[in-house]
Design a protein around this motif. Structure first.
Motif, mmCIF file in Angstrom:
data_model
loop_
_atom_site.group_PDB
_atom_site.id
_atom_site.type_symbol
_atom_site.label_atom_id
_atom_site.label_comp_id
_atom_site.label_asym_id
_atom_site.label_seq_id
_atom_site.Cartn_x
_atom_site.Cartn_y
_atom_site.Cartn_z
ATOM 1 N N GLU A 3 5.468 -3.506 -10.676
ATOM 2 C CA GLU A 3 4.030 -3.448 -9.742
ATOM 3 C C GLU A 3 4.394 -2.817 -8.549
ATOM 4 O O GLU A 3 5.243 -2.932 -7.628
ATOM 5 C CB GLU A 3 3.575 -4.733 -9.839
ATOM 6 C CG GLU A 3 3.028 -5.169 -11.175
ATOM 7 C CD GLU A 3 2.184 -6.444 -10.836
ATOM 8 O OE1 GLU A 3 1.516 -6.730 -9.760
ATOM 9 O OE2 GLU A 3 2.114 -7.342 -11.668
ATOM 10 N N SER A 4 3.309 -2.039 -8.144
ATOM 11 C CA SER A 4 3.564 -1.306 -6.702
ATOM 12 C C SER A 4 3.021 -2.585 -5.536
ATOM 13 O O SER A 4 2.315 -3.554 -5.949
ATOM 14 C CB SER A 4 2.688 -0.567 -6.698
ATOM 15 O OG SER A 4 1.385 -0.672 -6.748
ATOM 16 N N LYS A 5 3.748 -2.602 -4.590
ATOM 17 C CA LYS A 5 3.602 -3.302 -3.548
ATOM 18 C C LYS A 5 2.008 -3.245 -2.997
ATOM 19 O O LYS A 5 1.615 -2.031 -2.757
ATOM 20 C CB LYS A 5 4.422 -3.308 -2.382
ATOM 21 C CG LYS A 5 5.898 -3.566 -2.694
ATOM 22 C CD LYS A 5 6.884 -3.538 -1.530
ATOM 23 C CE LYS A 5 8.175 -3.654 -1.887
ATOM 24 N NZ LYS A 5 9.177 -3.582 -0.949
ATOM 25 N N ARG A 6 1.462 -3.943 -2.464
ATOM 26 C CA ARG A 6 -0.066 -4.365 -1.656
ATOM 27 C C ARG A 6 0.257 -3.755 -0.387
ATOM 28 O O ARG A 6 1.179 -4.140 0.224
ATOM 29 C CB ARG A 6 -0.326 -5.715 -2.141
ATOM 30 C CG ARG A 6 -0.760 -6.128 -3.471
ATOM 31 C CD ARG A 6 -1.947 -7.081 -3.499
ATOM 32 N NE ARG A 6 -2.248 -7.189 -4.766
ATOM 33 C CZ ARG A 6 -3.448 -7.578 -5.272
ATOM 34 N NH1 ARG A 6 -4.707 -7.339 -4.153
ATOM 35 N NH2 ARG A 6 -3.829 -7.675 -6.365
ATOM 36 N N ARG A 7 -0.783 -3.258 0.025
ATOM 37 C CA ARG A 7 -0.498 -2.679 1.309
ATOM 38 C C ARG A 7 -1.214 -3.735 2.182
ATOM 39 O O ARG A 7 -2.160 -4.635 1.831
ATOM 40 C CB ARG A 7 -1.625 -1.524 1.533
ATOM 41 C CG ARG A 7 -1.282 -0.277 0.930
ATOM 42 C CD ARG A 7 -2.022 0.803 1.277
ATOM 43 N NE ARG A 7 -1.801 2.016 0.590
ATOM 44 C CZ ARG A 7 -2.449 3.222 0.641
ATOM 45 N NH1 ARG A 7 -3.659 3.280 1.283
ATOM 46 N NH2 ARG A 7 -2.167 4.144 0.023
ATOM 47 N N LYS A 8 -0.686 -3.905 3.472
ATOM 48 C CA LYS A 8 -1.025 -5.077 4.335
ATOM 49 C C LYS A 8 -2.310 -4.389 4.948
ATOM 50 O O LYS A 8 -2.490 -3.537 5.299
ATOM 51 C CB LYS A 8 0.018 -5.230 5.421
ATOM 52 C CG LYS A 8 1.176 -5.871 4.723
ATOM 53 C CD LYS A 8 2.121 -6.231 5.916
ATOM 54 C CE LYS A 8 3.371 -6.695 5.167
ATOM 55 N NZ LYS A 8 4.408 -7.011 6.389
ATOM 56 N N ASN A 9 -3.227 -5.481 5.096
ATOM 57 C CA ASN A 9 -4.221 -5.064 5.665
ATOM 58 C C ASN A 9 -4.177 -4.865 7.319
ATOM 59 O O ASN A 9 -3.741 -5.813 7.835
ATOM 60 C CB ASN A 9 -5.644 -6.230 5.390
ATOM 61 C CG ASN A 9 -5.933 -6.050 3.822
ATOM 62 O OD1 ASN A 9 -6.042 -5.232 3.355
ATOM 63 N ND2 ASN A 9 -6.587 -6.965 3.483
ATOM 64 N N LYS A 10 -4.662 -3.741 7.711
ATOM 65 C CA LYS A 10 -4.560 -3.566 9.122
ATOM 66 C C LYS A 10 -5.683 -4.215 9.808
ATOM 67 O O LYS A 10 -6.790 -4.128 9.324
ATOM 68 C CB LYS A 10 -4.522 -2.157 9.693
ATOM 69 C CG LYS A 10 -3.092 -1.589 9.077
ATOM 70 C CD LYS A 10 -2.920 -0.141 9.742
ATOM 71 C CE LYS A 10 -1.572 0.284 9.400
ATOM 72 N NZ LYS A 10 -1.386 1.694 9.592
ATOM 73 N N ALA A 11 -5.478 -4.660 10.935
ATOM 74 C CA ALA A 11 -6.919 -5.045 11.815
ATOM 75 C C ALA A 11 -7.638 -3.771 11.975
ATOM 76 O O ALA A 11 -7.325 -2.756 12.370
ATOM 77 C CB ALA A 11 -6.613 -5.825 13.056
ATOM 78 N N THR A 12 -9.136 -4.074 11.992
ATOM 79 C CA THR A 12 -9.903 -2.964 12.090
ATOM 80 C C THR A 12 -10.143 -2.605 13.552
ATOM 81 O O THR A 12 -9.792 -3.194 14.426
ATOM 82 C CB THR A 12 -11.458 -3.421 11.628
ATOM 83 O OG1 THR A 12 -11.707 -4.809 12.411
ATOM 84 C CG2 THR A 12 -11.419 -3.759 10.235
ATOM 85 N N TYR A 13 -10.424 -1.525 13.677
ATOM 86 C CA TYR A 13 -10.326 -0.741 15.292
ATOM 87 C C TYR A 13 -11.502 -1.311 15.700
ATOM 88 O O TYR A 13 -12.809 -0.993 15.285
ATOM 89 C CB TYR A 13 -10.376 0.684 15.139
ATOM 90 C CG TYR A 13 -10.441 1.260 16.485
ATOM 91 C CD1 TYR A 13 -9.251 1.206 17.537
ATOM 92 C CD2 TYR A 13 -11.597 1.873 16.835
ATOM 93 C CE1 TYR A 13 -9.535 2.034 18.645
ATOM 94 C CE2 TYR A 13 -11.742 2.402 18.145
ATOM 95 C CZ TYR A 13 -10.698 2.555 18.952
ATOM 96 O OH TYR A 13 -10.740 3.114 20.313
ATOM 97 N N THR A 14 -11.227 -2.030 17.092
ATOM 98 C CA THR A 14 -12.618 -2.107 18.055
ATOM 99 C C THR A 14 -12.194 -1.249 19.322
ATOM 100 O O THR A 14 -11.244 -1.332 19.847
ATOM 101 C CB THR A 14 -12.553 -3.661 18.180
ATOM 102 O OG1 THR A 14 -11.357 -4.198 18.851
ATOM 103 C CG2 THR A 14 -12.780 -4.514 16.952
ATOM 104 N N PRO A 15 -13.155 -0.649 19.459
ATOM 105 C CA PRO A 15 -13.108 0.170 20.721
ATOM 106 C C PRO A 15 -13.063 -0.598 22.012
ATOM 107 O O PRO A 15 -13.723 -1.812 21.970
ATOM 108 C CB PRO A 15 -14.463 0.896 20.637
ATOM 109 C CG PRO A 15 -15.137 0.367 19.821
ATOM 110 C CD PRO A 15 -14.442 -0.499 18.765
ATOM 111 N N PRO A 16 -12.509 -0.045 23.085
ATOM 112 C CA PRO A 16 -12.385 -0.884 24.188
ATOM 113 C C PRO A 16 -13.903 -1.184 24.883
ATOM 114 O O PRO A 16 -14.647 -0.399 24.567
ATOM 115 C CB PRO A 16 -11.489 -0.172 25.138
ATOM 116 C CG PRO A 16 -11.423 1.187 24.642
ATOM 117 C CD PRO A 16 -11.885 1.165 23.053
#
Length: 82
Positions: A3-16
């Motif tokens: 099985e392929s490895k699952r991608r880690k969820n990156k935090a969503t981009y929040t603009p400054p």
């Protein structure tokens, strides 16, 4: 089958956060600066015309210093105007 490895969820981009708008100067700021510059200039001119005998008699060339200080305060006020 592997099985392929699952991608880690990156935090969503929040603009400054948007920077706060600079505060505006009060309405009396510009007229006061202009008046101080004009008064300082007139003080210096009168001192030269009367040959250090005025506008305040008895202090001599200190009248020039007073005129230049008043002129400088008016000029510095223009630097702080927004």
């Amino acid at each position: 089958m592997p099985e392929s490895k699952r991608r880690k969820n990156k935090a969503t981009y929040t603009p400054p956060p948007t920077p706060a708008q600079p505060k505006e100067s009060p309405r009396w700021w510009v007229p006061t600066a202009v008046v101080l510059m004009v008064v300082g200039m007139l003080w210096v001119v009168i001192t030269y015309i009367i040959q250090a005998a005025g506008p305040i008699p008895g202090i001599g060339n200190l009248n020039l210093a007073i005129g230049f200080v008043v002129l400088l305060v008016g000029f510095l006020m223009t630097l702080r105007w927004r």
